[in-house]
Write an enzyme that holds these catalytic residues in place. Sequence first.
Site, mmCIF file in Angstrom:
data_model
loop_
_atom_site.group_PDB
_atom_site.id
_atom_site.type_symbol
_atom_site.label_atom_id
_atom_site.label_comp_id
_atom_site.label_asym_id
_atom_site.label_seq_id
_atom_site.Cartn_x
_atom_site.Cartn_y
_atom_site.Cartn_z
ATOM 1 N N LYS A 13 0.839 -1.211 0.000
ATOM 2 C CA LYS A 13 0.000 0.000 0.000
ATOM 3 C C LYS A 13 0.873 1.260 0.000
ATOM 4 C CE LYS A 13 -2.073 -1.073 3.870
ATOM 5 N NZ LYS A 13 -1.345 -2.327 4.203
ATOM 6 N N ARG A 87 -10.054 0.717 8.284
ATOM 7 C CA ARG A 87 -9.695 -0.687 8.501
ATOM 8 C C ARG A 87 -10.854 -1.475 9.081
ATOM 9 N NH1 ARG A 87 -3.996 0.497 8.753
ATOM 10 N NH2 ARG A 87 -2.768 -1.369 9.143
ATOM 11 N N ARG A 126 11.422 -5.482 5.243
ATOM 12 C CA ARG A 126 11.260 -4.053 4.897
ATOM 13 C C ARG A 126 12.212 -3.195 5.739
ATOM 14 N NH1 ARG A 126 5.559 -1.725 5.384
ATOM 15 N NH2 ARG A 126 5.612 -3.160 7.128
ATOM 16 N N ARG A 152 11.006 -1.313 11.467
ATOM 17 C CA ARG A 152 9.849 -1.044 12.320
ATOM 18 C C ARG A 152 9.713 -2.095 13.418
ATOM 19 N NH1 ARG A 152 4.927 0.257 8.238
ATOM 20 N NH2 ARG A 152 3.826 -0.990 9.793
ATOM 21 N N ARG A 163 -0.365 -9.116 13.167
ATOM 22 C CA ARG A 163 -1.014 -8.079 12.349
ATOM 23 C C ARG A 163 -1.811 -8.711 11.217
ATOM 24 N NH1 ARG A 163 3.983 -5.001 10.616
ATOM 25 N NH2 ARG A 163 2.576 -3.735 9.370
HETATM 26 P P1 AP5 Z 1 4.808 -1.571 1.890
HETATM 27 O O1 AP5 Z 1 4.455 -0.747 0.707
HETATM 28 O O2 AP5 Z 1 5.553 -0.901 3.007
HETATM 29 O O3 AP5 Z 1 3.505 -2.336 2.437
HETATM 30 P P2 AP5 Z 1 2.198 -1.795 3.186
HETATM 31 O O4 AP5 Z 1 1.034 -2.470 2.577
HETATM 32 O O5 AP5 Z 1 2.193 -0.303 3.239
HETATM 33 O O6 AP5 Z 1 2.475 -2.442 4.597
HETATM 34 P P3 AP5 Z 1 2.359 -1.897 6.076
HETATM 35 O O7 AP5 Z 1 3.001 -2.968 6.921
HETATM 36 O O8 AP5 Z 1 2.902 -0.508 6.226
HETATM 37 O O9 AP5 Z 1 0.836 -1.904 6.264
HETATM 38 P P4 AP5 Z 1 0.061 -1.889 7.573
HETATM 39 O O10 AP5 Z 1 -1.302 -1.639 7.072
HETATM 40 O O11 AP5 Z 1 0.212 -3.084 8.430
HETATM 41 O O12 AP5 Z 1 0.783 -0.746 8.424
HETATM 42 P P5 AP5 Z 1 0.347 0.711 8.857
HETATM 43 O O13 AP5 Z 1 1.549 1.545 8.909
HETATM 44 O O14 AP5 Z 1 -0.822 1.160 8.062
HETATM 45 O O15 AP5 Z 1 5.631 -2.836 1.375
HETATM 46 C C1 AP5 Z 1 6.143 -3.793 2.286
HETATM 47 C C2 AP5 Z 1 7.533 -4.275 1.808
HETATM 48 O O16 AP5 Z 1 7.373 -4.970 0.563
HETATM 49 C C3 AP5 Z 1 8.526 -3.135 1.540
HETATM 50 O O17 AP5 Z 1 9.807 -3.557 1.931
HETATM 51 C C4 AP5 Z 1 8.479 -2.941 0.025
HETATM 52 O O18 AP5 Z 1 9.721 -2.472 -0.497
HETATM 53 C C5 AP5 Z 1 8.155 -4.358 -0.459
HETATM 54 N N1 AP5 Z 1 7.326 -4.374 -1.657
HETATM 55 C C6 AP5 Z 1 6.216 -3.623 -1.905
HETATM 56 N N2 AP5 Z 1 5.690 -3.960 -3.101
HETATM 57 C C7 AP5 Z 1 6.474 -4.957 -3.612
HETATM 58 C C8 AP5 Z 1 6.447 -5.733 -4.820
HETATM 59 N N3 AP5 Z 1 5.491 -5.554 -5.747
HETATM 60 N N4 AP5 Z 1 7.405 -6.667 -4.992
HETATM 61 C C9 AP5 Z 1 8.375 -6.864 -4.059
HETATM 62 N N5 AP5 Z 1 8.471 -6.150 -2.901
HETATM 63 C C10 AP5 Z 1 7.515 -5.221 -2.675
HETATM 64 O O19 AP5 Z 1 -0.213 0.443 10.335
HETATM 65 C C11 AP5 Z 1 0.668 0.159 11.407
HETATM 66 C C12 AP5 Z 1 -0.137 0.080 12.704
HETATM 67 O O20 AP5 Z 1 -0.779 1.361 12.957
HETATM 68 C C13 AP5 Z 1 -1.298 -0.922 12.741
HETATM 69 O O21 AP5 Z 1 -0.859 -2.221 13.072
HETATM 70 C C14 AP5 Z 1 -2.195 -0.297 13.823
HETATM 71 O O22 AP5 Z 1 -1.693 -0.546 15.101
HETATM 72 C C15 AP5 Z 1 -2.078 1.190 13.543
HETATM 73 N N6 AP5 Z 1 -3.100 1.685 12.596
HETATM 74 C C16 AP5 Z 1 -2.851 2.275 11.385
HETATM 75 N N7 AP5 Z 1 -4.000 2.600 10.765
HETATM 76 C C17 AP5 Z 1 -5.001 2.209 11.605
HETATM 77 C C18 AP5 Z 1 -6.423 2.254 11.496
HETATM 78 N N8 AP5 Z 1 -7.040 2.758 10.420
HETATM 79 N N9 AP5 Z 1 -7.146 1.748 12.530
HETATM 80 C C19 AP5 Z 1 -6.547 1.250 13.618
HETATM 81 N N10 AP5 Z 1 -5.200 1.158 13.775
HETATM 82 C C20 AP5 Z 1 -4.435 1.632 12.769
#
Ligand code: AP5
Length: 212
Positions: A13, A87, A126, A152, A163
């Site tokens: 994402k 979410r 990552r 992270r 997660r």
């Molecule tokens: P990346 O693009 O970083 O993936 P992502 O989908 O953004 O993953 P996240 O882990 O950041 O998502 P998340 O939803 O768990 O975390 P968030 O920060 O929102 O890619 C991942 C890796 O793969 C990278 O190394 C990249 O280089 C590689 N990659 C990408 N595409 C690729 C491809 N095509 N081929 C090969 N490699 C690739 O949330 C964190 C925490 O915040 C949650 O756990 C929760 O506690 C809280 N939180 C956030 N939002 C909310 C909400 N709305 N409600 C409640 N709690 C929330």
Amino acid sequence: MRLIFVGPPGAGKGTQAKVVCAKLGIPQISTGDMLRAAKVEGRLPADLVARMAAGALVPDDVVIALIDERTRAVDCQPGFLLDGFPRTVPQAEALETLLSRRGSKIDLVLALAVPRELLLERAVLRRTDKRTGQIYHLKYSPPPPGADLEHRVDDLEEVVRKRLDTYEAMTAELLPYYEARGMLRRIDGVGNVEEVTARIFAALDSTRQPTR
Ligand code: AP5
């Protein structure tokens, strides 16, 4: 355009949001990034820091308030991309309500689908550059020499598994919610970054085409 990216941890994402936002000239709004920034600045309460580190969601009202305020900013007038919000169904309902009060709505929800084992590898390897926010992967997109890298705390394997379970239990309800409203497009998130980007723009283009 007002877009939402839904997808499990590691689905890509954040990676895709940066490309899409640069091309469309709209801001990326990541609740995860906002919460991490609040933590670094010492503004995130200790119980929420602990929840994030354990791989649990923070309460709906916290992220709804963040999004309500952020989407009022002037840079959101041409549109925005929500990355990681909503979410849960209550978050989706709150978003619909707050936008409709402003005479606005979401145009499209893009759901990135990637198998669990690949998600685990993507998240655990990552690394993010602390200075630029650029996302790297030790295997698929290695960082350049001299990058100031961060691993992270919630990217440790056991936390990523938690997660993923949280996503499956709570966020999976979101897809039927948006599907029923005809707003959902599913995107195959397997392949290199450019291949996935091409699928996203194909979905956006087909949505923007006038119906005959
Ligand atoms: P990346 O693009 O970083 O993936 P992502 O989908 O953004 O993953 P996240 O882990 O950041 O998502 P998340 O939803 O768990 O975390 P968030 O920060 O929102 O890619 C991942 C890796 O793969 C990278 O190394 C990249 O280089 C590689 N990659 C990408 N595409 C690729 C491809 N095509 N081929 C090969 N490699 C690739 O949330 C964190 C925490 O915040 C949650 O756990 C929760 O506690 C809280 N939180 C956030 N939002 C909310 C909400 N709305 N409600 C409640 N709690 C929330």
